[in-house]
Design a protein around this motif. Structure first.
Motif, mmCIF file in Angstrom:
data_model
loop_
_atom_site.group_PDB
_atom_site.id
_atom_site.type_symbol
_atom_site.label_atom_id
_atom_site.label_comp_id
_atom_site.label_asym_id
_atom_site.label_seq_id
_atom_site.Cartn_x
_atom_site.Cartn_y
_atom_site.Cartn_z
ATOM 1 N N ARG A 47 2.253 -6.263 4.586
ATOM 2 C CA ARG A 47 1.151 -7.096 4.069
ATOM 3 C C ARG A 47 -0.186 -6.734 4.705
ATOM 4 O O ARG A 47 -1.193 -6.589 4.015
ATOM 5 N N ASP A 48 -0.201 -6.582 6.029
ATOM 6 C CA ASP A 48 -1.466 -6.430 6.755
ATOM 7 C C ASP A 48 -1.907 -4.989 6.966
ATOM 8 O O ASP A 48 -3.049 -4.755 7.342
ATOM 9 N N GLN A 49 -1.030 -4.037 6.767
ATOM 10 C CA GLN A 49 -1.387 -2.636 6.966
ATOM 11 C C GLN A 49 -1.254 -1.832 5.667
ATOM 12 O O GLN A 49 -2.229 -1.314 5.159
ATOM 13 N N VAL A 50 -0.027 -1.723 5.186
ATOM 14 C CA VAL A 50 0.233 -0.859 4.034
ATOM 15 C C VAL A 50 -0.582 -1.294 2.817
ATOM 16 O O VAL A 50 -1.294 -0.482 2.217
ATOM 17 N N LEU A 51 -0.499 -2.563 2.455
ATOM 18 C CA LEU A 51 -1.212 -3.019 1.256
ATOM 19 C C LEU A 51 -2.725 -2.946 1.404
ATOM 20 O O LEU A 51 -3.430 -2.799 0.405
ATOM 21 N N LEU A 52 -3.230 -3.034 2.621
ATOM 22 C CA LEU A 52 -4.685 -2.999 2.824
ATOM 23 C C LEU A 52 -5.222 -1.580 2.947
ATOM 24 O O LEU A 52 -6.404 -1.347 2.677
ATOM 25 N N GLN A 53 -4.390 -0.626 3.355
ATOM 26 C CA GLN A 53 -4.872 0.731 3.616
ATOM 27 C C GLN A 53 -4.497 1.746 2.541
ATOM 28 O O GLN A 53 -5.156 2.771 2.413
ATOM 29 N N ASP A 54 -3.434 1.505 1.815
ATOM 30 C CA ASP A 54 -2.892 2.500 0.897
ATOM 31 C C ASP A 54 -2.886 1.996 -0.542
ATOM 32 O O ASP A 54 -2.900 0.798 -0.786
ATOM 33 N N GLN A 55 -2.804 2.946 -1.476
ATOM 34 C CA GLN A 55 -2.442 2.625 -2.849
ATOM 35 C C GLN A 55 -0.922 2.618 -2.879
ATOM 36 O O GLN A 55 -0.294 3.561 -2.374
ATOM 37 N N VAL A 56 -0.338 1.601 -3.466
ATOM 38 C CA VAL A 56 1.115 1.510 -3.508
ATOM 39 C C VAL A 56 1.570 1.636 -4.957
ATOM 40 O O VAL A 56 1.065 0.941 -5.844
ATOM 41 N N TRP A 57 2.525 2.546 -5.170
ATOM 42 C CA TRP A 57 3.071 2.828 -6.484
ATOM 43 C C TRP A 57 4.551 2.505 -6.475
ATOM 44 O O TRP A 57 5.242 2.767 -5.493
ATOM 45 N N ILE A 58 5.019 1.961 -7.569
ATOM 46 C CA ILE A 58 6.399 1.525 -7.710
ATOM 47 C C ILE A 58 7.111 2.402 -8.730
ATOM 48 O O ILE A 58 6.554 2.698 -9.790
ATOM 49 N N ALA A 59 8.329 2.809 -8.421
ATOM 50 C CA ALA A 59 9.227 3.405 -9.401
ATOM 51 C C ALA A 59 10.149 2.272 -9.838
ATOM 52 O O ALA A 59 10.940 1.770 -9.041
ATOM 53 N N ALA A 60 9.984 1.850 -11.098
ATOM 54 C CA ALA A 60 10.712 0.684 -11.600
ATOM 55 C C ALA A 60 11.728 1.087 -12.659
ATOM 56 O O ALA A 60 11.541 2.074 -13.377
ATOM 57 N N ASP A 61 12.791 0.295 -12.752
ATOM 58 C CA ASP A 61 13.804 0.542 -13.775
ATOM 59 C C ASP A 61 13.365 -0.044 -15.114
ATOM 60 O O ASP A 61 12.237 -0.544 -15.251
ATOM 61 N N GLU A 62 14.255 -0.008 -16.095
ATOM 62 C CA GLU A 62 13.914 -0.486 -17.435
ATOM 63 C C GLU A 62 13.602 -1.976 -17.471
ATOM 64 O O GLU A 62 12.956 -2.462 -18.401
ATOM 65 N N ASN A 63 14.035 -2.716 -16.450
ATOM 66 C CA ASN A 63 13.719 -4.145 -16.351
ATOM 67 C C ASN A 63 12.487 -4.406 -15.502
ATOM 68 O O ASN A 63 12.218 -5.546 -15.147
ATOM 69 N N ASN A 64 11.787 -3.328 -15.132
ATOM 70 C CA ASN A 64 10.564 -3.384 -14.329
ATOM 71 C C ASN A 64 10.835 -3.750 -12.869
ATOM 72 O O ASN A 64 9.948 -4.160 -12.137
ATOM 73 N N TYR A 65 12.090 -3.602 -12.420
ATOM 74 C CA TYR A 65 12.463 -3.935 -11.044
ATOM 75 C C TYR A 65 12.248 -2.719 -10.140
ATOM 76 O O TYR A 65 12.664 -1.601 -10.477
#
Length: 151
Positions: A47-65
């Motif tokens: 919460r306090d480092q990764v989300l504030l410093q980086d762009q975060v990308w998700i590899a999601a399945d067909e249900n968007n999980y």
């Protein structure tokens, strides 16, 4: 496996933190036990480092999980983790391909020297080990800097 790469959304928070923790526990169980980090510490760091410093990308399945995530800042891949239940299905390679679109000339990252699976993965994807050192606190562990550069 068919996945969709998309931007992180706040609704992904719990799933991403769980997959991040599980991936580290399965890939390096002795390291995780030795360091003794608690899940709540991971959550605070994310919460306090990764989300504030980086762009975060998700590899999601067909249900968007979320099945995997990549945190990147400019040409630096800060984190790339796949849920162990989805290892060796091409998801990591698809995330790296996406990273190439974000930074087409150069990418770099660090991984721990003991993480032989991660090292083999990056080397398979044309990353070159360019420096062996020690990661900063709190890990203070032998690491490897990897670089990929466009031909």
């Amino acid at each position: 496996m068919k996945i969709k790469i998309r931007a992180y959304q706040p609704a992904d928070f719990d799933a991403v933190n769980i997959l991040w923790r599980v991936a580290r526990e399965v890939s390096l169980p002795d390291f995780q036990r030795q360091k003794g980090y608690f899940l709540y510490q991971d959550i605070i760091y994310f919460r306090d480092q990764v989300l504030l410093q980086d762009q975060v990308w998700i590899a999601a399945d067909e249900n968007n999980y979320p099945l995997a995530f990549m945190a990147i800042k400019a040409d630096f891949i800060d984190h790339l983790y796949i849920h162990p239940g989805h290892w060796r299905q091409g998801i990591g390679g698809q995330l790296l391909t996406y990273a190439h679109t974000l930074s087409p000339q150069r990418l770099w990252l660090y991984t721990l020297q003991v993480n032989l699976n991660a090292r083999a993965f990056y080397e398979k994807h044309d990353f070159k080990a360019v420096e062996f050192g020690v990661s900063p606190a709190p890990e203070n562990e032998p690491d490897v800097k990897y670089v990929w550069e466009a031909a």
